[in-house]
Design a protein around this motif. Sequence first.
Motif, PDB file in Angstrom:
ATOM      1  N   LYS A   2       0.840  -1.192   0.000  1.00 59.08           N
ATOM      2  CA  LYS A   2       0.000   0.000   0.000  1.00 59.08           C
ATOM      3  C   LYS A   2       0.883   1.254   0.000  1.00 59.08           C
ATOM      4  O   LYS A   2       2.027   1.219   0.459  1.00 59.08           O
ATOM      5  CB  LYS A   2      -0.918  -0.012   1.205  1.00 59.08           C
ATOM      6  N   ILE A   3       0.342   2.339  -0.517  1.00 59.21           N
ATOM      7  CA  ILE A   3       1.097   3.594  -0.625  1.00 59.21           C
ATOM      8  C   ILE A   3       1.561   4.065   0.748  1.00 59.21           C
ATOM      9  O   ILE A   3       2.719   4.463   0.918  1.00 59.21           O
ATOM     10  CB  ILE A   3       0.249   4.687  -1.312  1.00 59.21           C
ATOM     11  N   LYS A   8       6.050   4.814   4.791  1.00 57.47           N
ATOM     12  CA  LYS A   8       6.615   4.420   6.086  1.00 57.47           C
ATOM     13  C   LYS A   8       7.984   3.760   5.921  1.00 57.47           C
ATOM     14  O   LYS A   8       8.927   4.064   6.652  1.00 57.47           O
ATOM     15  CB  LYS A   8       5.634   3.470   6.782  1.00 57.47           C
ATOM     16  N   PHE A   9       8.100   2.848   4.950  1.00 61.01           N
ATOM     17  CA  PHE A   9       9.379   2.177   4.700  1.00 61.01           C
ATOM     18  C   PHE A   9      10.457   3.173   4.273  1.00 61.01           C
ATOM     19  O   PHE A   9      11.575   3.146   4.778  1.00 61.01           O
ATOM     20  CB  PHE A   9       9.240   1.093   3.620  1.00 61.01           C
ATOM     21  N   ILE A  10      10.120   4.034   3.338  1.00 62.60           N
ATOM     22  CA  ILE A  10      11.108   4.996   2.834  1.00 62.60           C
ATOM     23  C   ILE A  10      11.509   5.967   3.932  1.00 62.60           C
ATOM     24  O   ILE A  10      12.693   6.292   4.088  1.00 62.60           O
ATOM     25  CB  ILE A  10      10.575   5.731   1.589  1.00 62.60           C
ATOM     26  N   ALA A  18       9.840  10.422   2.002  1.00 65.42           N
ATOM     27  CA  ALA A  18       8.749  10.347   1.035  1.00 65.42           C
ATOM     28  C   ALA A  18       7.492  11.000   1.585  1.00 65.42           C
ATOM     29  O   ALA A  18       7.252  11.008   2.795  1.00 65.42           O
ATOM     30  CB  ALA A  18       8.468   8.897   0.686  1.00 65.42           C
ATOM     31  N   LYS A  19       6.709  11.533   0.669  1.00 63.02           N
ATOM     32  CA  LYS A  19       5.374  12.029   1.013  1.00 63.02           C
ATOM     33  C   LYS A  19       4.492  11.890  -0.221  1.00 63.02           C
ATOM     34  O   LYS A  19       4.994  11.765  -1.346  1.00 63.02           O
ATOM     35  CB  LYS A  19       5.418  13.473   1.509  1.00 63.02           C
ATOM     36  N   VAL A  20       3.183  11.882   0.004  1.00 62.05           N
ATOM     37  CA  VAL A  20       2.230  11.799  -1.094  1.00 62.05           C
ATOM     38  C   VAL A  20       1.632  13.180  -1.290  1.00 62.05           C
ATOM     39  O   VAL A  20       1.185  13.820  -0.340  1.00 62.05           O
ATOM     40  CB  VAL A  20       1.119  10.761  -0.800  1.00 62.05           C
ATOM     41  N   GLU A  21       1.657  13.607  -2.553  1.00 64.76           N
ATOM     42  CA  GLU A  21       1.135  14.935  -2.871  1.00 64.76           C
ATOM     43  C   GLU A  21       0.600  14.912  -4.299  1.00 64.76           C
ATOM     44  O   GLU A  21       1.276  14.448  -5.221  1.00 64.76           O
ATOM     45  CB  GLU A  21       2.267  15.956  -2.740  1.00 64.76           C
ATOM     46  N   ASP A  22      -0.603  15.413  -4.488  1.00 62.28           N
ATOM     47  CA  ASP A  22      -1.221  15.506  -5.814  1.00 62.28           C
ATOM     48  C   ASP A  22      -1.197  14.185  -6.584  1.00 62.28           C
ATOM     49  O   ASP A  22      -0.931  14.161  -7.787  1.00 62.28           O
ATOM     50  CB  ASP A  22      -0.538  16.600  -6.651  1.00 62.28           C
ATOM     51  N   LEU A  66      19.033   4.257  -1.396  1.00 61.03           N
ATOM     52  CA  LEU A  66      18.527   4.312  -2.769  1.00 61.03           C
ATOM     53  C   LEU A  66      18.057   2.917  -3.202  1.00 61.03           C
ATOM     54  O   LEU A  66      17.004   2.785  -3.822  1.00 61.03           O
ATOM     55  CB  LEU A  66      19.605   4.838  -3.715  1.00 61.03           C
ATOM     56  N   ALA A  67      18.810   1.888  -2.847  1.00 65.55           N
ATOM     57  CA  ALA A  67      18.404   0.517  -3.166  1.00 65.55           C
ATOM     58  C   ALA A  67      17.079   0.182  -2.479  1.00 65.55           C
ATOM     59  O   ALA A  67      16.200  -0.459  -3.076  1.00 65.55           O
ATOM     60  CB  ALA A  67      19.494  -0.467  -2.739  1.00 65.55           C
ATOM     61  N   HIS A  68      16.936   0.629  -1.236  1.00 63.07           N
ATOM     62  CA  HIS A  68      15.697   0.409  -0.489  1.00 63.07           C
ATOM     63  C   HIS A  68      14.522   1.098  -1.195  1.00 63.07           C
ATOM     64  O   HIS A  68      13.447   0.513  -1.357  1.00 63.07           O
ATOM     65  CB  HIS A  68      15.876   0.944   0.940  1.00 63.07           C
TER      66      HIS A  68
END
Length: 163
Positions: A2-3, A8-10, A18-22, A66-68
């Motif tokens: 899930k997004i 959370k992982f990143i 990471a964040k979700v936007e637009d 970056l690999a993650h």
Amino acid sequence: MKIDEAVKFINGTNTAFAKVEDGDLIIFEHNRVSDDWFLRFPTKAKTWRSIIDDEDCLTDVEPQDLAHVMDVIQRLLDTPVEERFPEKKYLLVIKRENPFCPKYVSNIITELSGLGFDLSIDEKEARIFSEKELNQIKKREPSLAPAIDAMKEPVEDKDDDND
């Protein structure tokens, strides 16, 4: 995947954020949330070709992070689009004459004459229903659909951090 799990992982890495936007999952160098993203993943992307990268903003990301990030993106691509988003969850709440004393559906019982509801005044005893479960109930008992829609209250994800 899930997004929200991907975020959370990143965000658990040392040098990526990471964040979700637009409608996009945007990945930055840690603590540099601005226009300096290095990867932009449309949340409905199906292939790597949909992903936009900016290698100029990738100066301080550690190789293992970056690999993650790349592993997380591949896992998202391997997940069907409709499964990437968390399912909405609801409480069924009955508000009678006194709006300060709601009753919560703690169980739904199948009876010979239809469905019955167990109620509780304690929110902690309330059953949490997924959107899918409520749609199944409404399909089985169409006359209850308006009542269920009127009783639905979204559940806040209070314990997401405790998983």
